[in-house]
Design a protein around this motif. Sequence first.
Motif, short mmCIF file in Angstrom:
data_model
loop_
_atom_site.label_atom_id
_atom_site.label_comp_id
_atom_site.label_asym_id
_atom_site.label_seq_id
_atom_site.Cartn_x
_atom_site.Cartn_y
_atom_site.Cartn_z
N LEU A 30 0.65 -1.05 -0.08
CA LEU A 30 0.03 0.02 -0.04
C LEU A 30 0.93 1.07 0.04
O LEU A 30 0.64 2.23 -0.76
CB LEU A 30 -0.92 -0.04 1.14
CG LEU A 30 -2.06 -0.93 1.43
CD1 LEU A 30 -2.84 -0.73 2.60
CD2 LEU A 30 -3.17 -0.77 0.08
N THR A 31 1.88 1.19 1.01
CA THR A 31 2.65 2.49 0.84
C THR A 31 3.42 2.70 -0.54
O THR A 31 3.58 3.79 -0.89
CB THR A 31 3.96 2.18 1.92
OG1 THR A 31 3.34 1.74 3.03
CG2 THR A 31 4.49 3.43 2.15
N TYR A 32 3.82 1.68 -1.27
CA TYR A 32 4.68 1.69 -2.38
C TYR A 32 3.40 2.27 -3.49
O TYR A 32 3.77 3.06 -4.18
CB TYR A 32 4.98 0.29 -3.06
CG TYR A 32 5.63 0.39 -4.16
CD1 TYR A 32 6.83 0.92 -4.31
CD2 TYR A 32 5.06 -0.02 -5.55
CE1 TYR A 32 7.70 0.84 -5.52
CE2 TYR A 32 5.68 0.25 -6.70
CZ TYR A 32 7.04 0.66 -6.72
OH TYR A 32 7.54 0.83 -7.99
N SER A 33 2.19 1.65 -3.67
CA SER A 33 1.40 2.07 -4.52
C SER A 33 0.73 3.42 -4.38
O SER A 33 0.63 4.19 -5.36
CB SER A 33 0.18 1.28 -4.77
OG SER A 33 -0.52 0.89 -3.62
N ILE A 34 0.61 3.97 -3.03
CA ILE A 34 -0.13 5.20 -2.63
C ILE A 34 0.80 6.23 -2.53
O ILE A 34 0.62 7.32 -2.80
CB ILE A 34 -1.21 5.00 -1.59
CG1 ILE A 34 -2.40 3.93 -1.87
CG2 ILE A 34 -1.86 6.36 -1.26
CD1 ILE A 34 -3.19 3.53 -0.91
N LEU A 35 1.67 5.91 -1.78
CA LEU A 35 2.92 7.03 -1.22
C LEU A 35 4.11 7.21 -2.29
O LEU A 35 4.69 7.96 -2.31
CB LEU A 35 3.14 6.92 -0.08
CG LEU A 35 1.99 7.34 1.00
CD1 LEU A 35 1.58 6.14 1.69
CD2 LEU A 35 2.71 8.45 1.84
N ASN A 193 -3.81 6.72 -9.83
CA ASN A 193 -3.21 8.24 -10.22
C ASN A 193 -3.23 9.40 -9.33
O ASN A 193 -4.51 9.60 -8.91
CB ASN A 193 -3.94 8.36 -11.63
CG ASN A 193 -3.44 9.66 -12.34
OD1 ASN A 193 -2.94 10.40 -11.65
ND2 ASN A 193 -3.67 9.53 -13.72
N ALA A 194 -2.30 9.65 -8.63
CA ALA A 194 -2.31 10.42 -7.40
C ALA A 194 -2.57 11.95 -7.82
O ALA A 194 -3.52 12.70 -7.27
CB ALA A 194 -1.01 10.54 -6.84
N THR A 195 -2.19 12.40 -9.03
CA THR A 195 -2.42 13.57 -9.47
C THR A 195 -4.15 13.79 -9.77
O THR A 195 -4.84 14.75 -9.65
CB THR A 195 -1.71 13.83 -10.90
OG1 THR A 195 -0.49 13.71 -10.38
CG2 THR A 195 -2.07 15.41 -11.32
N LEU A 196 -4.74 12.77 -10.58
CA LEU A 196 -5.98 12.59 -10.91
C LEU A 196 -6.91 12.66 -9.58
O LEU A 196 -7.96 13.43 -9.54
CB LEU A 196 -6.25 11.37 -11.81
CG LEU A 196 -7.47 11.50 -12.32
CD1 LEU A 196 -7.75 12.65 -13.47
CD2 LEU A 196 -7.88 10.18 -13.16
N ALA A 197 -6.19 11.93 -8.72
CA ALA A 197 -7.03 12.05 -7.16
C ALA A 197 -7.05 13.41 -6.94
O ALA A 197 -8.09 13.76 -6.33
CB ALA A 197 -6.38 11.11 -6.46
#
Lengths: 307, 234
Positions: A30-35, A193-197
């Motif tokens: 989770l840390t890898y994919s989200i942060l 996609n963190a930017t889209l989020a």
Amino acid sequence: MTTLAHIPQLLVYGIISGSIISLGGIGVSLTYSILGFSNFAHGDFMALGAYIALGLFTLFTGLGITNAPFGPLSFGFGFVLAFILAIALTAIAVILIDRLLFRRLRRSGPVILMMSSIGVALGLRNILQFFWSPQPHYYSQAIQPAVSLGVLNIRIKPDELFIIALAVVLVIVVHAFMRYTKMGKAMRAMADNATLAQVTGINTDRVIIWTWVIGAGLAATAGILAGIENKFITPELGWQMLLSIFAGVVLGGIGNPYGAILGGMVIGISEEVSTAFISTGYKPAVAFVIMIIMLLVKPTGLLGRKD
Amino acid sequence: MSLLTVEKVTSGYGDMEVLHEVSIAVDSQEIVTIIGPNGAGKSTLMKTIFGLLKPKSGRISFSDHEISALSADRIVRLGMAYVPQVENVFPSLTVRENLEMGAFIRSDDFSGRIREMYDLFPILGRRGRQQVGKMSGGERQMVAMARALMLNPQLILLDEPSAALAPNLAEVIFERIEAINDTGVAILIVEQNARQSLSLSDRGYVLASGRNRFTDTGENLLANEEIGQLYLGG
Ligand SMILES: Nc1ncnc2c1ncn2[C@@H]1O[C@H](COP(=O)(O)OP(=O)(O)OP(=O)(O)O)[C@@H](O)[C@H]1O
Ligand SMILES: [Mg+2]
């Protein structure tokens, strides 16, 4: 017994150790994919949880809170209370570390974050050694007899059945959370996609806090379960498991929490079964070799996507 | 006063300036198109308006708020939405989950809004539980637009909504854009497919090398021979 006759028993040991590795792996994934970084402090979050539980348990015992064993298990109310509070306190500690350190470095990119997580790992381990010394500590010195399952000569301790059952329950809870809750969906969205989020209006800071809560909570659980299984804890407990955890995460497909569960199980089983053929000292090498082979053959892992 | 005003904005990536004192305006309920060659800075302008890039100078205001210093998550709360040119959907989420994410900051019941989106894009209604990553380019574009509309924005920024779509699908998208505009939403479009887009626009801007080149009504830009040759492929 011949080597082969040992294998069912080793398989069971593998499932026990795989349960613990998988719980650790979910947080790393989770840390890898989200942060967006590989958190090398995750093993030490496990040790932190294990020691907070020890501290609370010692305190509760001193306060006279009962720990009369639940049925065949080796522990009772006092330990379970310490267990639950340790999960919460570990999550809080990790959120504080995020606020003080990781959040400030988020713009600096994954390499800086990964390096700083190594710093956090060393720092935490030194703090644990300072307060508890590098020597092993015990939750309980009592020896729990293993019971026979009645098939293939498999013997297992009640505590170990508890470890497997708790891991299964937690995996189901995490799955339901990710699949059906608004925050779980937002975590998947941010992993995509963190930017889209951010553009969409998702409160990404809250998503990050929840990511740490789940990752750190499961890490503390894994650390405490490792303590129950090994009978002792040391400040190095999580660090020593980190290679197996990362191997499981890579094997399953980095960034995919389901992959981390599957990969952790495969690594746990492979490590234990390998001892039928090679010396126990090679267990870490087994995890490492599996990880390297996977990276060479299919870098996206068993459940990884291509993109 | 215009709904969106961009005044002499200079912006770019790091030390590299891409936009030089660009000015545009969008009024309530208008459709405005920005055209320009590849690399003109059209997407950069969109990202700057939406707070993903900080302008080095100039002002951006939206419905009486100065937004030049705001981040994207603040701007979305003011009633503006943005559909990026690429990677504008959450591929591992289903259609419905993408729309739910679009409504993340809503705490009321938004199931009615989801139904409105399914009415606007009937294909999505039939595919609500499908993973968006497995859908075609046209369907993804619809998901992206529907996601952006979930908060009932006053203005929506569309970066090349018809890029890489077959002509008949582009037709469908433009027709939907007009339908969205009919509900009172102002639309700022960046387009390669410039003729089609300008023909339904109230006004248009030509951007080249990060500077304003021409501004006129959509009709006049289409009729202008020089623009036709330079920017509309003759
Ligand atoms: N993330 C980035 N980092 C650095 N430079 C960038 C970045 N994105 C775009 N650029 C540069 O900025 C300039 C303008 O790019 P921009 O994407 O705004 O053009 P555009 O008008 O949208 O083009 P297109 O029609 O191809 O989409 C180009 O020179 C491009 O190389
Ligand atoms: Mg562009």
